[in-house]
Design a protein around this motif. Structure first.
Motif, PDB file in Angstrom:
ATOM      1  N   THR A  25       0.833  -1.197   0.000  1.00 18.48           N
ATOM      2  CA  THR A  25       0.000   0.000   0.000  1.00 18.48           C
ATOM      3  C   THR A  25       0.872   1.253   0.000  1.00 18.48           C
ATOM      4  OG1 THR A  25      -0.104   0.391   2.398  1.00 18.48           O
ATOM      5  CG2 THR A  25      -1.532  -1.287   1.549  1.00 18.48           C
ATOM      6  N   MET A  26       0.190   2.400  -0.075  1.00 15.07           N
ATOM      7  CA  MET A  26       0.876   3.676   0.082  1.00 15.07           C
ATOM      8  C   MET A  26       1.537   3.725   1.457  1.00 15.07           C
ATOM      9  SD  MET A  26      -0.849   7.410  -0.488  1.00 15.07           S
ATOM     10  CE  MET A  26       0.151   8.874  -0.775  1.00 15.07           C
ATOM     11  N   HIS A  27       2.767   4.282   1.517  1.00 19.53           N
ATOM     12  CA  HIS A  27       3.459   4.426   2.801  1.00 19.53           C
ATOM     13  C   HIS A  27       3.930   5.864   2.979  1.00 19.53           C
ATOM     14  CE1 HIS A  27       7.190   4.314   0.526  1.00 19.53           C
ATOM     15  NE2 HIS A  27       6.979   3.064   0.140  1.00 19.53           N
ATOM     16  N   LYS A  28       4.598   6.138   4.094  1.00 20.25           N
ATOM     17  CA  LYS A  28       4.947   7.532   4.406  1.00 20.25           C
ATOM     18  C   LYS A  28       5.961   8.113   3.427  1.00 20.25           C
ATOM     19  CE  LYS A  28       8.459   6.525   7.954  1.00 20.25           C
ATOM     20  NZ  LYS A  28       8.826   6.721   9.371  1.00 20.25           N
ATOM     21  N   GLY A  29       6.742   7.270   2.767  1.00 22.59           N
ATOM     22  CA  GLY A  29       7.633   7.773   1.714  1.00 22.59           C
ATOM     23  C   GLY A  29       6.829   8.300   0.542  1.00 22.59           C
ATOM     24  N   ASN A 156      12.217   8.610  -1.071  1.00 22.32           N
ATOM     25  CA  ASN A 156      12.123   8.998   0.343  1.00 22.32           C
ATOM     26  C   ASN A 156      12.217   7.786   1.259  1.00 22.32           C
ATOM     27  OD1 ASN A 156      11.868  11.692  -0.188  1.00 22.32           O
ATOM     28  ND2 ASN A 156       9.694  11.829   0.288  1.00 22.32           N
ATOM     29  N   GLU A 157      12.556   8.029   2.503  1.00 19.26           N
ATOM     30  CA  GLU A 157      12.560   7.010   3.549  1.00 19.26           C
ATOM     31  C   GLU A 157      13.434   5.814   3.187  1.00 19.26           C
ATOM     32  OE1 GLU A 157      11.232   7.582   6.390  1.00 19.26           O
ATOM     33  OE2 GLU A 157      10.154   9.407   5.835  1.00 19.26           O
ATOM     34  N   GLY A 158      14.551   6.084   2.487  1.00 16.77           N
ATOM     35  CA  GLY A 158      15.499   5.015   2.170  1.00 16.77           C
ATOM     36  C   GLY A 158      14.945   3.952   1.242  1.00 16.77           C
ATOM     37  N   GLY A 159      13.979   4.337   0.393  1.00 18.37           N
ATOM     38  CA  GLY A 159      13.414   3.369  -0.525  1.00 18.37           C
ATOM     39  C   GLY A 159      12.558   2.328   0.175  1.00 18.37           C
ATOM     40  N   MET A 160      11.790   2.749   1.146  1.00 18.41           N
ATOM     41  CA  MET A 160      10.915   1.862   1.917  1.00 18.41           C
ATOM     42  C   MET A 160      10.141   0.931   0.991  1.00 18.41           C
ATOM     43  SD  MET A 160       8.021   3.168   4.597  1.00 18.41           S
ATOM     44  CE  MET A 160       9.230   3.683   5.819  1.00 18.41           C
ATOM     45  N   SER A 161      10.043  -0.335   1.384  1.00 18.57           N
ATOM     46  CA  SER A 161       9.459  -1.356   0.522  1.00 18.57           C
ATOM     47  C   SER A 161       8.109  -1.835   1.032  1.00 18.57           C
ATOM     48  CB  SER A 161      10.414  -2.549   0.405  1.00 18.57           C
ATOM     49  OG  SER A 161       9.773  -3.653  -0.191  1.00 18.57           O
ATOM     50  N   ALA A 162       7.074  -1.686   0.194  1.00 17.47           N
ATOM     51  CA  ALA A 162       5.757  -2.213   0.544  1.00 17.47           C
ATOM     52  C   ALA A 162       5.778  -3.735   0.546  1.00 17.47           C
ATOM     53  CB  ALA A 162       4.702  -1.692  -0.429  1.00 17.47           C
ATOM     54  N   THR A 163       6.602  -4.327  -0.316  1.00 18.08           N
ATOM     55  CA  THR A 163       6.709  -5.792  -0.354  1.00 18.08           C
ATOM     56  C   THR A 163       7.242  -6.330   0.968  1.00 18.08           C
ATOM     57  OG1 THR A 163       7.086  -5.760  -2.747  1.00 18.08           O
ATOM     58  CG2 THR A 163       7.735  -7.756  -1.562  1.00 18.08           C
ATOM     59  N   ASP A 164       8.303  -5.693   1.491  1.00 17.35           N
ATOM     60  CA  ASP A 164       8.863  -6.115   2.780  1.00 17.35           C
ATOM     61  C   ASP A 164       7.842  -5.942   3.899  1.00 17.35           C
ATOM     62  OD1 ASP A 164      11.221  -6.680   1.484  1.00 17.35           O
ATOM     63  OD2 ASP A 164      12.253  -4.861   2.145  1.00 17.35           O
ATOM     64  N   PHE A 165       7.094  -4.853   3.842  1.00 13.88           N
ATOM     65  CA  PHE A 165       6.063  -4.600   4.849  1.00 13.88           C
ATOM     66  C   PHE A 165       5.009  -5.706   4.828  1.00 13.88           C
ATOM     67  CE2 PHE A 165       1.768  -2.744   5.492  1.00 13.88           C
ATOM     68  CZ  PHE A 165       1.845  -2.530   6.859  1.00 13.88           C
ATOM     69  N   ARG A 166       4.529  -6.049   3.637  1.00 12.94           N
ATOM     70  CA  ARG A 166       3.504  -7.088   3.536  1.00 12.94           C
ATOM     71  C   ARG A 166       4.038  -8.442   4.004  1.00 12.94           C
ATOM     72  NH1 ARG A 166       2.972  -4.863  -1.634  1.00 12.94           N
ATOM     73  NH2 ARG A 166       3.633  -6.844  -2.580  1.00 12.94           N
ATOM     74  N   PHE A 186       6.165   2.205   9.012  1.00  6.74           N
ATOM     75  CA  PHE A 186       5.758   2.236   7.603  1.00  6.74           C
ATOM     76  C   PHE A 186       4.819   3.402   7.300  1.00  6.74           C
ATOM     77  CE2 PHE A 186       3.203   0.658   3.982  1.00  6.74           C
ATOM     78  CZ  PHE A 186       4.192   0.215   3.130  1.00  6.74           C
ATOM     79  N   PHE A 187       3.860   3.616   8.202  1.00  7.20           N
ATOM     80  CA  PHE A 187       2.849   4.653   7.971  1.00  7.20           C
ATOM     81  C   PHE A 187       3.127   5.958   8.709  1.00  7.20           C
ATOM     82  CE2 PHE A 187       0.255   0.836   6.975  1.00  7.20           C
ATOM     83  CZ  PHE A 187      -0.184   1.207   5.708  1.00  7.20           C
ATOM     84  N   GLY A 188       3.971   5.907   9.730  1.00  7.94           N
ATOM     85  CA  GLY A 188       4.233   7.107  10.514  1.00  7.94           C
ATOM     86  C   GLY A 188       3.261   7.310  11.646  1.00  7.94           C
ATOM     87  N   LYS A 189       2.271   6.441  11.751  1.00  9.33           N
ATOM     88  CA  LYS A 189       1.316   6.475  12.856  1.00  9.33           C
ATOM     89  C   LYS A 189       0.613   5.126  12.902  1.00  9.33           C
ATOM     90  CE  LYS A 189      -2.570   8.496  10.282  1.00  9.33           C
ATOM     91  NZ  LYS A 189      -3.534   9.617  10.225  1.00  9.33           N
ATOM     92  N   PHE A 190      -0.150   4.910  13.984  1.00  6.14           N
ATOM     93  CA  PHE A 190      -0.824   3.623  14.136  1.00  6.14           C
ATOM     94  C   PHE A 190      -2.332   3.790  14.070  1.00  6.14           C
ATOM     95  CE2 PHE A 190      -2.629   0.049  16.513  1.00  6.14           C
ATOM     96  CZ  PHE A 190      -2.034  -1.009  15.823  1.00  6.14           C
ATOM     97  N   ASP A 191      -2.989   2.834  13.403  1.00  3.82           N
ATOM     98  CA  ASP A 191      -4.440   2.791  13.345  1.00  3.82           C
ATOM     99  C   ASP A 191      -4.848   1.326  13.481  1.00  3.82           C
ATOM    100  OD1 ASP A 191      -7.060   2.313  11.714  1.00  3.82           O
ATOM    101  OD2 ASP A 191      -7.057   4.473  12.026  1.00  3.82           O
TER     102      ASP A 191
END
Length: 203
Positions: A25-29, A156-166, A186-191
């Motif tokens: 998904t979309m992330h803070k980067g 941004n954010e060092g090339g943050m990876s949505a694949t790694d997050f998932r 990943f998101f910069g906040k929690f929900d």
């Protein structure tokens, strides 16, 4: 003064900037680049371009959520809840060939700019209808004239990876406390609602 105002004064045309990607998904980067674009072109002129194609729909129908787990509507909902990207600014259109009529713009009076991060820059090459957005913006062509411009944005954010997050969210050997920490990074906040939804979907 926004670039959009300069273009409007020079040619009487509006501008539509499409920041394209899969956003699974979309992330803070991604959000950081989106905010940077809005500060340059104006919030009303910047849109997220993403879609959920037939291949992905077939995979979902077969219960396969491995590579594209989220539909367009779900990606839009997550981007709104986590980054306040308004639904009208997330457009179900091809990132490389966005349809300006979906945002209520006239192709004959709209300059289209594609924005991608540097890691995707190799996909955007000058030639044919594509051209880099020039410094002199007094004679830009509209999309109806067969011209589309592009810009590349820094990673941004060092090339943050949505694949790694998932992958982390799907790993049953990782406890919820660590997953919540990864989610926060990943998101910069929690929900909690979004956390539970993503964890269930990718698992």
């Amino acid at each position: 003064m926004y670039i959009s105002e300069i273009i409007n004064e020079a040619s009487g045309q509006s501008i539509a900037v499409f920041y394209g990607g899969r956003f699974q998904t979309m992330h803070k980067g991604h959000s950081g680049l989106y905010i940077q674009l809005t500060s340059t072109f104006g919030t009303d002129n910047v849109f997220i371009a993403t879609t959920f194609g037939k291949n992905q729909q077939v995979m979902h129908s077969a219960g396969d959520f491995s590579t594209d787990p989220f539909t367009f509507e779900e990606k839009s909902s997550i981007a709104y809840k986590m980054f306040d990207v308004k639904p009208g600014h997330i457009v179900n259109t091809q990132p490389y060939k966005p349809d300006v009529t979906l945002i209520g713009r006239n192709p004959e009076a709209t300059v289209v700019v594609l924005a991608f991060s540097e890691k995707d820059a190799g996909r955007l090459k000058s030639g044919g209808s594509l051209a880099p957005l020039p410094e002199d913006m007094s004679n830009l062509q509209s999309v109806s004239e067969g011209r589309v411009y592009f810009i590349t944005m820094p990673v941004n954010e060092g090339g943050m990876s949505a694949t790694d997050f998932r992958t982390t969210m799907a790993d049953e050997s990782i406890d919820d406390a660590k997953k919540q920490n990864v989610f926060q990074q990943f998101f910069g906040k929690f929900d909690q609602e979004v956390f539970d939804f993503i964890k269930e979907r990718v698992s």
